[in-house]
Scaffold this motif. Structure first.
Motif, mmCIF file in Angstrom:
data_model
loop_
_atom_site.group_PDB
_atom_site.id
_atom_site.type_symbol
_atom_site.label_atom_id
_atom_site.label_comp_id
_atom_site.label_asym_id
_atom_site.label_seq_id
_atom_site.Cartn_x
_atom_site.Cartn_y
_atom_site.Cartn_z
ATOM 1 N N SER A 52 0.825 -1.213 0.000
ATOM 2 C CA SER A 52 0.000 0.000 0.000
ATOM 3 C C SER A 52 0.857 1.260 0.000
ATOM 4 N N SER A 53 2.004 1.212 0.712
ATOM 5 C CA SER A 53 2.898 2.366 0.762
ATOM 6 C C SER A 53 3.518 2.635 -0.609
ATOM 7 N N ILE A 54 3.939 1.582 -1.285
ATOM 8 C CA ILE A 54 4.554 1.736 -2.611
ATOM 9 C C ILE A 54 3.537 2.284 -3.611
ATOM 10 N N ILE A 55 2.306 1.729 -3.597
ATOM 11 C CA ILE A 55 1.269 2.211 -4.506
ATOM 12 C C ILE A 55 0.929 3.662 -4.202
ATOM 13 N N ASN A 56 0.911 4.024 -2.929
ATOM 14 C CA ASN A 56 0.613 5.403 -2.545
ATOM 15 C C ASN A 56 1.681 6.364 -3.068
ATOM 16 N N ILE A 57 2.946 5.959 -2.978
ATOM 17 C CA ILE A 57 4.042 6.788 -3.493
ATOM 18 C C ILE A 57 3.903 6.967 -5.006
ATOM 19 N N LEU A 58 3.593 5.874 -5.707
ATOM 20 C CA LEU A 58 3.433 5.947 -7.163
ATOM 21 C C LEU A 58 2.232 6.805 -7.551
ATOM 22 N N THR A 59 1.153 6.700 -6.769
ATOM 23 C CA THR A 59 -0.044 7.497 -7.050
ATOM 24 C C THR A 59 0.233 8.980 -6.867
ATOM 25 N N LEU A 60 0.921 9.324 -5.765
ATOM 26 C CA LEU A 60 1.265 10.724 -5.511
ATOM 27 C C LEU A 60 2.228 11.261 -6.566
ATOM 28 N N SER A 61 2.990 10.360 -7.186
ATOM 29 C CA SER A 61 3.938 10.768 -8.225
ATOM 30 C C SER A 61 3.246 11.040 -9.560
ATOM 31 N N SER A 62 2.043 10.513 -9.738
ATOM 32 C CA SER A 62 1.394 10.522 -11.049
ATOM 33 C C SER A 62 1.155 11.926 -11.591
ATOM 34 N N THR A 63 0.508 12.782 -10.791
ATOM 35 C CA THR A 63 0.223 14.140 -11.259
ATOM 36 C C THR A 63 1.518 14.908 -11.494
ATOM 37 N N ARG A 64 2.478 14.742 -10.567
ATOM 38 C CA ARG A 64 3.763 15.432 -10.710
ATOM 39 C C ARG A 64 4.486 14.954 -11.977
ATOM 40 N N LEU A 65 4.297 13.686 -12.320
ATOM 41 C CA LEU A 65 4.939 13.152 -13.523
ATOM 42 C C LEU A 65 4.389 13.812 -14.783
ATOM 43 N N VAL A 66 3.066 13.981 -14.842
ATOM 44 C CA VAL A 66 2.456 14.625 -16.005
ATOM 45 C C VAL A 66 3.022 16.035 -16.172
ATOM 46 N N MET A 67 3.130 16.765 -15.062
ATOM 47 C CA MET A 67 3.697 18.113 -15.115
ATOM 48 C C MET A 67 5.174 18.073 -15.496
ATOM 49 N N ALA A 68 5.922 17.145 -14.898
ATOM 50 C CA ALA A 68 7.363 17.058 -15.159
ATOM 51 C C ALA A 68 7.656 16.735 -16.620
ATOM 52 N N LEU A 69 6.825 15.913 -17.236
ATOM 53 C CA LEU A 69 7.016 15.589 -18.651
ATOM 54 C C LEU A 69 6.811 16.821 -19.526
ATOM 55 N N GLY A 70 5.911 17.720 -19.086
ATOM 56 C CA GLY A 70 5.733 18.972 -19.809
ATOM 57 C C GLY A 70 6.935 19.883 -19.647
ATOM 58 N N ASN A 199 -10.263 3.078 -7.928
ATOM 59 C CA ASN A 199 -9.418 1.906 -8.149
ATOM 60 C C ASN A 199 -9.905 1.066 -9.320
ATOM 61 N N VAL A 200 -8.954 0.649 -10.135
ATOM 62 C CA VAL A 200 -9.258 -0.292 -11.211
ATOM 63 C C VAL A 200 -9.602 -1.642 -10.601
ATOM 64 N N PHE A 201 -8.792 -2.047 -9.617
ATOM 65 C CA PHE A 201 -9.039 -3.268 -8.854
ATOM 66 C C PHE A 201 -8.236 -3.196 -7.575
ATOM 67 N N GLY A 202 -8.478 -4.149 -6.659
ATOM 68 C CA GLY A 202 -7.679 -4.274 -5.451
ATOM 69 C C GLY A 202 -8.411 -3.832 -4.198
ATOM 70 N N ASP A 203 -7.668 -3.924 -3.072
ATOM 71 C CA ASP A 203 -8.207 -3.542 -1.774
ATOM 72 C C ASP A 203 -7.227 -2.609 -1.073
ATOM 73 N N SER A 204 -7.341 -2.465 0.233
ATOM 74 C CA SER A 204 -6.507 -1.530 0.975
ATOM 75 C C SER A 204 -5.036 -1.945 1.009
ATOM 76 N N ASP A 205 -4.749 -3.243 0.844
ATOM 77 C CA ASP A 205 -3.368 -3.708 0.889
ATOM 78 C C ASP A 205 -2.667 -3.580 -0.464
ATOM 79 N N PHE A 206 -3.375 -3.859 -1.524
ATOM 80 C CA PHE A 206 -2.790 -3.725 -2.861
ATOM 81 C C PHE A 206 -3.887 -3.336 -3.843
ATOM 82 N N TYR A 207 -3.692 -2.237 -4.530
ATOM 83 C CA TYR A 207 -4.716 -1.743 -5.446
ATOM 84 C C TYR A 207 -4.041 -1.011 -6.605
ATOM 85 N N LEU A 208 -4.805 -0.819 -7.667
ATOM 86 C CA LEU A 208 -4.311 -0.082 -8.830
ATOM 87 C C LEU A 208 -5.259 1.073 -9.106
ATOM 88 N N PRO A 209 -4.865 2.307 -8.791
ATOM 89 C CA PRO A 209 -5.736 3.458 -9.026
ATOM 90 C C PRO A 209 -5.713 3.900 -10.485
#
Length: 361
Positions: A52-70, A199-209
């Motif tokens: 859940s921590s790893i997915i949360n880090i990746l999720t928080l990175s998503s918006t910043r990534l879109v901006m960074a690519l610009g 979420n596309v699928f998953g629960d609180s332990d492992f999910y794909l937003p």
């Protein structure tokens, strides 16, 4: 890459081997420090590497990534864009105001009734419409930035510093339109929130937003534009040497302008995504985001000297920066220290980048 480095190392003399090792350690100092930080955090709190921590880090990175690519495109041109954060904030406010729930009492535009009243109804058409609107808004501002830089030979730092202030003023004005009176723009429709951070699928332990899925798709599109189109090749050519590119028949003016237009459209898209993630938007939304995005680009190997950069490098840079932020939170480091660490990272990354450039010269 590693095989090439090992082969090079084996063919060196003993003295050159020591220098090779020292140079390699120095060039990768930031990555080594991040790895040490991760190890320390895991020892202190093993939950840091939970699913859940790893997915949360990746999720928080998503918006910043879109901006960074610009922003990365503007850095490849040996420029930058200081207006990115404010542009994200403006488009986030626009997105939120157009997609507030129909029954929200403090709606900004009370007469706007284009969303279905039934919570079970789909609003995909409206969401796509808003995405187009904010990308157009971002693209227009990006066109202005690129036009001013290319037409009047102004450094993008100066141009975007000016537009940063202009956009912030526009955001303050926009926040007072309708019946809002400058209050935070909240009450966004749950269907909009689910579309972005559901979420596309998953629960609180492992999910794909969905947000992570969108970031992956956008990264793939930008990779294609950079590496498989004439526009992408022209962008790198202008970044390497604008005069040589001009002699070769490349339109420096239109390449520069289009790069900033694409960047602006990316900020608009990032604003749409961030608006749903934050939930309550103000003129201050996105403040300082451009600094993290620029730092991520440099960490990922996008050189301020121009003409060098890869999408995978930007992705790595954004994720590493978010890992550092998350690690400091896990270690209960005060927010004031976090700013110091982020500033130091930018300085170290730029110093390493300039060192590589001087060695190549």
């Amino acid at each position: 890459m590693f095989k090439t480095q090992i082969a090079t190392y084996k063919n060196l003399s003993d003295a050159d081997k020591k220098k090779f090792i020292a140079d390699t350690l120095l060039d990768n100092a930031l990555y080594i420090l991040v790895l040490i930080l991760i190890i320390c955090v895991v020892i202190y709190n093993p939950r840091f590497i939970s699913g859940s921590s790893i997915i949360n880090i990746l999720t928080l990175s998503s918006t910043r990534l879109v901006m960074a690519l610009g922003i990365a495109g503007t850095v490849i041109l040996a420029g930058t864009d200081l207006s990115a954060g404010r542009m994200l904030g403006l488009t986030a406010c626009i997105s939120a105001s157009l997609l507030q729930a129909p029954d929200y009492a403090a709606k900004m535009y009370k007469s706007l009734t284009w969303l279905p009243q039934d919570p079970a109804s789909s609003i995909i058409g409206q969401l796509i419409c808003v995405i187009i609107i904010v990308m157009i808004v971002g693209g227009i501002i990006g066109f202005f930035n690129g036009f001013m830089s290319a037409r009047f030979m102004l450094h993008p730092f100066i141009v975007t510093l000016g537009t940063q202030l202009i956009i912030y003023g526009l955001s303050l004005i926009y926040a007072t339109w309708g019946s809002n009176a400058g209050a935070p723009i909240g009450g966004i429709d749950q269907r909009y929130t689910d579309f972005v951070i559901g979420n596309v699928f998953g629960d609180s332990d492992f999910y794909l937003p969905w947000l992570l899925v969108y970031a992956i798709i956008i990264s793939a599109v930008i990779w294609f534009i950079w590496n498989k189109t004439v526009f992408g090749k022209n962008m790198f050519a202008v970044g390497c040497n604008a005069e040589a590119a001009k002699v070769s028949g490349v339109s420096v003016f239109w390449t520069t302008t289009l790069v900033f237009m694409l960047a602006g459209a990316m900020y608009g898209l990032a604003g749409f995504l961030e608006s749903a993630r934050v939930g309550s938007n103000t003129a201050a939304t996105g403040n300082g985001y451009e600094l993290d995005a620029i730092a991520a680009c440099v960490i990922g190997g996008v050189s301020f000297t121009g003409g060098v950069g890869k999408v995978k490098g930007v992705i790595i840079g954004v994720i590493l920066l978010q890992i550092i932020n998350a690690a400091l939170i896990f270690l209960n480091v005060p927010g004031s220290i976090t700013y110091i660490v982020r500033g130091a990272i930018i300085l170290v990354a730029c110093a390493i980048d300039m060192r590589k450039y001087l060695i190549q010269k």
